[in-house]
Design a protein around this motif. Structure first.
Motif: not given
Length: 145
Positions: A12-15, A19-21, A71-74
């Motif tokens: 999973a990438q940050y982009y 808004q909830m992360g 989530y991001f980075n998962d």
């Protein structure tokens, strides 16, 4: 026919977050497409080969059910499975699992048809019998093993 497929993994990438992360809901549809493209490539008949033969495979319908958040980075595994194929239509189910916990995150399904460049239905059984057999051979293969 027994066939071993490599699991499709996505980080999973940050982009892709909202808004909830958490991963924005629209990205799961893209992930389904990534995994579907990978599956077809592994089967030996990817989109690039289809298009060279003048065959397109549009999405007719898609569903997505969110079970828990990513989530991001998962890192997740996206497992597509051919559920139905008749030479004109194709249905694929998807399961997204967390790589570390094996928790089911998302499920879905996409429905497709085979068309020629004039947007007319194509019967793979009649027009591309080798490809028809390729799909038939892999119908119902369990990719979670």
């Amino acid at each position: 026919m027994e066939r071993n497929f490599a699991l499709y993994e996505h980080q999973a990438q940050y982009y892709e977050t909202d808004q909830m992360g958490i991963i924005h809901h629209s990205n799961y549809i893209r992930w389904f497409e990534e995994a579907r493209t990978n599956l077809l490539d592994q089967m030996g008949f990817g989109y690039d080969q289809m298009e060279k033969l003048g065959i397109i495979v549009p999405v007719l319908a898609i569903t997505c059910t969110y079970k828990s958040m990513v989530y991001f980075n998962d890192r997740v595994y996206i497992i597509p499975k051919i559920e139905a194929f008749n030479g004109i239509r194709l249905n694929i189910s998807y399961q997204i699992f967390d790589k570390l916990t094996s928790e089911l995150r998302t499920t879905g399904e996409s429905k497709h048809c085979f068309l020629d460049k004039n947007n007319r239905p194509v019967s793979l059984k009649k027009q591309q019998p080798k490809i028809y057999e390729l799909f038939n051979d892999y119908l119902g293969v369990d990719l979670s093993k």
